[in-house]
Design a protein around this motif. Structure first.
Motif, mmCIF file in Angstrom:
data_model
loop_
_atom_site.group_PDB
_atom_site.id
_atom_site.type_symbol
_atom_site.label_atom_id
_atom_site.label_comp_id
_atom_site.label_asym_id
_atom_site.label_seq_id
_atom_site.Cartn_x
_atom_site.Cartn_y
_atom_site.Cartn_z
ATOM 1 N N LEU A 1 0.820 -1.201 0.000
ATOM 2 C CA LEU A 1 0.000 0.000 0.000
ATOM 3 C C LEU A 1 0.860 1.260 0.000
ATOM 4 C CD1 LEU A 1 -2.905 1.034 0.027
ATOM 5 C CD2 LEU A 1 -2.785 1.083 2.507
ATOM 6 N N ALA A 2 1.990 1.238 0.701
ATOM 7 C CA ALA A 2 2.879 2.410 0.718
ATOM 8 C C ALA A 2 3.449 2.681 -0.667
ATOM 9 C CB ALA A 2 3.998 2.198 1.730
ATOM 10 N N VAL A 3 3.788 1.627 -1.398
ATOM 11 C CA VAL A 3 4.300 1.795 -2.756
ATOM 12 C C VAL A 3 3.213 2.377 -3.661
ATOM 13 C CG1 VAL A 3 5.075 0.535 -4.802
ATOM 14 C CG2 VAL A 3 6.051 0.019 -2.568
ATOM 15 N N LEU A 4 2.000 1.855 -3.556
ATOM 16 C CA LEU A 4 0.898 2.361 -4.378
ATOM 17 C C LEU A 4 0.541 3.794 -4.000
ATOM 18 C CD1 LEU A 4 -1.332 -0.827 -4.458
ATOM 19 C CD2 LEU A 4 0.116 0.061 -6.278
ATOM 20 N N ARG A 5 0.546 4.093 -2.716
ATOM 21 C CA ARG A 5 0.241 5.452 -2.262
ATOM 22 C C ARG A 5 1.293 6.433 -2.792
ATOM 23 N NH1 ARG A 5 -2.863 7.460 1.832
ATOM 24 N NH2 ARG A 5 -3.293 5.365 2.578
ATOM 25 N N THR A 6 2.563 6.034 -2.747
ATOM 26 C CA THR A 6 3.636 6.884 -3.256
ATOM 27 C C THR A 6 3.444 7.181 -4.729
ATOM 28 O OG1 THR A 6 5.154 5.944 -1.640
ATOM 29 C CG2 THR A 6 6.135 7.076 -3.493
ATOM 30 N N ARG A 7 3.022 6.196 -5.483
ATOM 31 C CA ARG A 7 2.843 6.366 -6.935
ATOM 32 C C ARG A 7 1.626 7.222 -7.269
ATOM 33 N NH1 ARG A 7 2.239 7.364 -11.565
ATOM 34 N NH2 ARG A 7 2.761 6.066 -13.343
ATOM 35 N N PHE A 8 0.507 6.996 -6.596
ATOM 36 C CA PHE A 8 -0.724 7.674 -6.984
ATOM 37 C C PHE A 8 -0.882 9.056 -6.359
ATOM 38 C CE2 PHE A 8 -2.099 3.428 -8.295
ATOM 39 C CZ PHE A 8 -2.612 3.743 -9.543
ATOM 40 N N GLU A 9 -0.138 9.397 -5.312
ATOM 41 C CA GLU A 9 -0.271 10.717 -4.707
ATOM 42 C C GLU A 9 0.200 11.826 -5.639
ATOM 43 O OE1 GLU A 9 1.784 10.439 -0.984
ATOM 44 O OE2 GLU A 9 -0.073 10.050 0.096
ATOM 45 N N ARG A 10 1.113 11.519 -6.537
ATOM 46 C CA ARG A 10 1.616 12.553 -7.438
ATOM 47 C C ARG A 10 0.888 12.577 -8.788
ATOM 48 N NH1 ARG A 10 6.014 10.629 -10.944
ATOM 49 N NH2 ARG A 10 6.201 8.395 -10.647
ATOM 50 N N GLU A 11 -0.121 11.747 -8.940
ATOM 51 C CA GLU A 11 -0.877 11.694 -10.185
ATOM 52 C C GLU A 11 -1.888 12.854 -10.258
ATOM 53 O OE1 GLU A 11 -1.047 9.399 -12.911
ATOM 54 O OE2 GLU A 11 0.928 8.926 -12.112
ATOM 55 N N PRO A 12 -2.217 13.321 -11.455
ATOM 56 C CA PRO A 12 -3.278 14.322 -11.576
ATOM 57 C C PRO A 12 -4.630 13.671 -11.291
ATOM 58 C CG PRO A 12 -2.478 13.653 -13.737
ATOM 59 C CD PRO A 12 -1.594 13.000 -12.722
ATOM 60 N N PRO A 13 -5.671 14.462 -11.123
ATOM 61 C CA PRO A 13 -7.001 13.883 -10.879
ATOM 62 C C PRO A 13 -7.420 12.951 -12.023
ATOM 63 C CG PRO A 13 -7.019 16.253 -10.530
ATOM 64 C CD PRO A 13 -5.687 15.912 -11.110
ATOM 65 N N PHE A 14 -8.316 12.042 -11.704
ATOM 66 C CA PHE A 14 -8.791 11.077 -12.705
ATOM 67 C C PHE A 14 -9.561 11.799 -13.811
ATOM 68 C CE2 PHE A 14 -8.921 8.507 -8.679
ATOM 69 C CZ PHE A 14 -7.766 7.803 -8.951
#
Length: 167
Positions: free
Chosen positions: A88-101
């Motif tokens: 979950l930490a790896v996924l959170r790190t990746r998706f926190e910097r993504e733009p909105p859907f």
């Protein structure tokens, strides 16, 4: 003769949603039980996840006709991980910097398509273990998700008096 049963190599967990997800914090709420189930299956196989994939199925009604209704994010991990909180930490790190859907997410699929063998060793009660050694795989996986696998391990030294510019 009866053919031998061999289970699938790629592990996959899925969540279908009645109402679309529009924010990242709601996505993490959905990803948490998926990570728990993948971690349990990895522990049952004595394996580690070497790569993760997250497939997001978007609401077709909110997209233009030529846009794709699915988005797949592949995360090669620098260090294989097994625990749910590390995944979950790896996924959170990746998706926190993504733009909105682009559109509300109606389905989430979490896959572990590449598995690595686990090198288990017997733990000793009287031998000290380093906490840094236990946290290094999680840190390396988070950094590879944040920076990308091509940028990992490419730090450079430079003279600078500012603390935020030094590595």
């Amino acid at each position: 003769p009866i053919p031998r049963f061999s289970p699938e190599i790629a592990l996959e967990e899925r969540a279908d949603l009645d109402f679309g997800i529009e924010r990242h914090d709601a996505l993490f709420f959905v990803l948490k039980p998926l990570c728990d189930r993948i971690a349990a299956r990895l522990a049952g196989r004595c394996a580690l996840a070497a790569r993760l994939e997250v497939a997001l199925e978007l609401d077709r009604g909110m997209l233009a006709r030529e846009e794709s209704a699915s988005s797949v994010v592949s995360l090669p991990l620098a260090s294989p991980v097994r625990k749910s909180d590390e995944l979950l930490a790896v996924l959170r790190t990746r998706f926190e910097r993504e733009p909105p859907f682009r559109a509300p997410v109606r389905g989430v699929v979490l896959r572990a398509p590449e598995l690595a063998a686990s090198a288990e060793r017997t733990r000793d009660l009287f031998v000290a273990e380093s906490r840094a050694e236990l946290s290094l795989p999680k840190l390396a996986a988070e950094l590879s998700a944040l920076l990308g696998s091509a940028a990992l391990g490419t730090l450079a030294t430079q003279d600078d008096w500012r603390a935020d510019r030094r590595s």
